[in-house]
Design a protein around this motif. Structure first.
Motif, PDB file in Angstrom:
ATOM      1  N   ILE A  31     -19.131 -18.204  27.281  1.00 20.28           N
ATOM      2  CA  ILE A  31     -18.843 -18.793  28.589  1.00 20.28           C
ATOM      3  C   ILE A  31     -18.420 -20.232  28.349  1.00 20.28           C
ATOM      4  O   ILE A  31     -19.213 -21.062  27.903  1.00 20.28           O
ATOM      5  N   VAL A  32     -17.162 -20.554  28.649  1.00 22.63           N
ATOM      6  CA  VAL A  32     -16.591 -21.841  28.245  1.00 22.63           C
ATOM      7  C   VAL A  32     -16.318 -22.776  29.416  1.00 22.63           C
ATOM      8  O   VAL A  32     -16.017 -23.950  29.204  1.00 22.63           O
ATOM      9  N   ALA A  33     -16.412 -22.291  30.658  1.00 27.63           N
ATOM     10  CA  ALA A  33     -16.220 -23.153  31.836  1.00 27.63           C
ATOM     11  C   ALA A  33     -16.814 -22.451  33.044  1.00 27.63           C
ATOM     12  O   ALA A  33     -16.838 -21.213  33.121  1.00 27.63           O
ATOM     13  N   LEU A  34     -17.295 -23.244  34.001  1.00 32.05           N
ATOM     14  CA  LEU A  34     -17.941 -22.707  35.191  1.00 32.05           C
ATOM     15  C   LEU A  34     -17.456 -23.459  36.428  1.00 32.05           C
ATOM     16  O   LEU A  34     -17.175 -24.653  36.356  1.00 32.05           O
ATOM     17  N   CYS A  35     -17.432 -22.751  37.549  1.00 30.35           N
ATOM     18  CA  CYS A  35     -16.940 -23.358  38.776  1.00 30.35           C
ATOM     19  C   CYS A  35     -17.663 -22.778  39.982  1.00 30.35           C
ATOM     20  O   CYS A  35     -17.811 -21.552  40.102  1.00 30.35           O
TER      21      CYS A  35
END
Length: 486
Positions: free
Chosen positions: A72-76
């Protein structure tokens, strides 16, 4: 209420026009080069970003991560409180409020995206990612509108990305058994389908609150509204009850039909319905007067879709929600449960009937005593771990690439999920047409006609158009607020 428009900078608007990002890909070093069979090299891991990471989004991000083949490399998310559990679980992943900003800034670090927002944001987030060449996993229903479903289906093929809708039961054992039983002729030719749910379990058929309040400090209300018209924040809407409002949700149908209608849709290889009609439950205000709440989904509905099948009689497909259920089949014993009690499917055929619960679980012939004697060979691919393998099924296909065998083994790619979602949303088209009203010709401001009630909507599937009641076509495609587009 006044219309408030979302501000969008030039970089966002010009983003989709650029070809550099769309051409960006990811390079996978074969695992046998770096570590032998079973070794997952860092470059073999799918780099995934999550859009909408609270609630079901936490489950989706966790499901992808737990495949063992994804980072998991980015979250929003627009809601910091709802996002916290996922953010805490992946502290190295940058966190954003606006998915457009995240996709732009992290474009070279992302291979794939999960979309677990409210329904009205599914299509715009997924489409932006696909145009960038990113694989996408989108929660059910695939889209809010029929038009969006069609555009996403076409885009998946155009951009050659790997797609999956979040109806996990499509990866389960039950639906595959039902397909094999049907093809083996155990119930003959299907004539009718009954599907039902006990949803909604949130308020529907109510008036929008006249008492706006300040949104929570940790919620970006304007971004949460996204594509929808601007309204002031009200209580009892976020994080769950938005499902009952047409601007954001798709009612009981959108919540459950992609789970419940999917087994018969797959078993019978259905396409676009040719017609839709419905009746809906009433909400009473005062002693006798029915409230008119066109912004809210009804408390219950019964929808009948008809599917044209070349060389065969039309198939009659019933959907019921809000506690409405079909008559129990005579083949069921008095104390046997129909479906799982609150939800289920019955397929009637010329030689017999079969039944299942939500997600295609517990398929049975009727009478149920026949089920133990079934001896039909398995001919369909089984997803390892069934519905629990739905995420891994998608991750492995993303790593293998579009057109691979893993890609062909997908349970709910948009080529399947798109037409299914369109059929589901046809029911909502009927519901909204049923409640459509116009002033009576006598000009009395308090008297109205309901021209959509009691009629059958005729659907031209290829052209996405109702041919006999034009007011219904306004519900096929929404207009977005400025700053959002497909």
């Amino acid at each position: 209420m006044k219309d408030k428009k979302t501000n969008t900078n030039n970089s966002r608007r010009s983003f989709l026009k650029g070809s550099a990002i769309a051409a960006a890909g990811f390079y996978i070093v074969p695992r046998h080069v770096l570590g032998g069979p079973g070794f997952i090299a860092p470059s073999d891991k799918l780099r995934v970003a999550g859009i909408g990471i609270g609630g079901m989004g936490f489950s989706d991000v966790s499901g992808v991560f737990n495949s063992g083949k994804a980072d998991i490399v980015a979250l929003c998310d627009v809601d910091d409180t709802r996002a916290k559990r996922t953010v805490d679980a992946h502290p190295k992943a940058p966190y954003y409020k606006d998915f457009r900003v995240m996709l732009e800034k992290e474009a070279n670090n992302i291979d794939a995206v999960t979309v677990s927002t409210p329904d009205h944001q599914h299509a715009v987030a997924a489409m932006m990612a696909m145009k960038m060449g990113k694989h996408v996993y989108v929660q059910k229903p695939l889209s809010h509108d029929i038009y969006e479903a069609r555009m996403l289906t076409e885009a998946a093929e155009k951009y050659k990305v790997v797609t999956q809708m979040g109806n996990q039961g499509s990866s389960g054992e039950g639906v595959r058994k039902m397909v094999e039983w049907y093809k083996a002729g155990l119930i003959g030719e299907a004539t009718k389908v009954y599907s039902w749910t006990n949803r909604p379990v949130w308020p529907q058929g109510i008036e929008w609150s006249k008492n706006p309040i300040a949104p929570p400090a940790d919620l970006d209300w304007d971004l949460w509204l996204g594509t929808a018209p601007y309204k002031d924040y009200v209580g009892n809407l976020v994080p769950f009850n938005w499902r009952g409002w047409w601007d954001y949700g798709t009612g009981a149908l959108g919540d459950m039909a992609c789970h419940i209608m999917e087994p018969p849709f797959r078993v019978l290889e259905l396409g676009y319905p040719k017609s839709a009609e419905c009746s809906v439950g009433s909400v009473y205000v005062g002693e006798f007067n029915r409230g008119y709440f066109p912004e809210s989904c009804p408390p219950s509905s019964h929808i009948t879709l008809r599917f044209d099948r070349p060389g065969k009689e039309d198939l009659e497909f019933h959907w019921m929600d809000g506690g409405i259920q079909p008559t129990r089949p005579e083949e069921l014993e008095p104390n046997e449960q129909m479906g799982d009690g609150g939800n289920g499917v019955i397929i009637e055929g010329t030689k017999g009937k079969m039944m299942c619960s939500t997600y295609g679980i517990n398929p049975q012939l009727l009478p149920t005593s026949k089920t133990k004697d079934i001896n039909v060979p398995e001919t369909l691919y089984r997803v390892p771990d069934g519905d629990r393998g739905h995420y891994k099924n998608w991750v492995e296909a993303c790593i293998a690439g579009h057109g691979s065998q893993e890609f062909k083994n997908l349970s709910s790619p948009f080529s399947v999920a798109g037409p299914l979602t369109e059929s589901v949303l046809m029911g909502n088209l009927a519901i909204r047409s049923y409640d459509y009203r116009t002033p009576r010709v006598d000009g009395n401001a308090n008297q109205f006609d309901y021209p959509g009630r009691g009629i059958k909507l005729l659907w031209d599937g290829p052209n996405m158009k109702i041919t006999n009641f034009d007011p219904a076509n306004q519900f096929v495609k929404r207009e977005y607020r400025e700053g959002f587009s497909l």
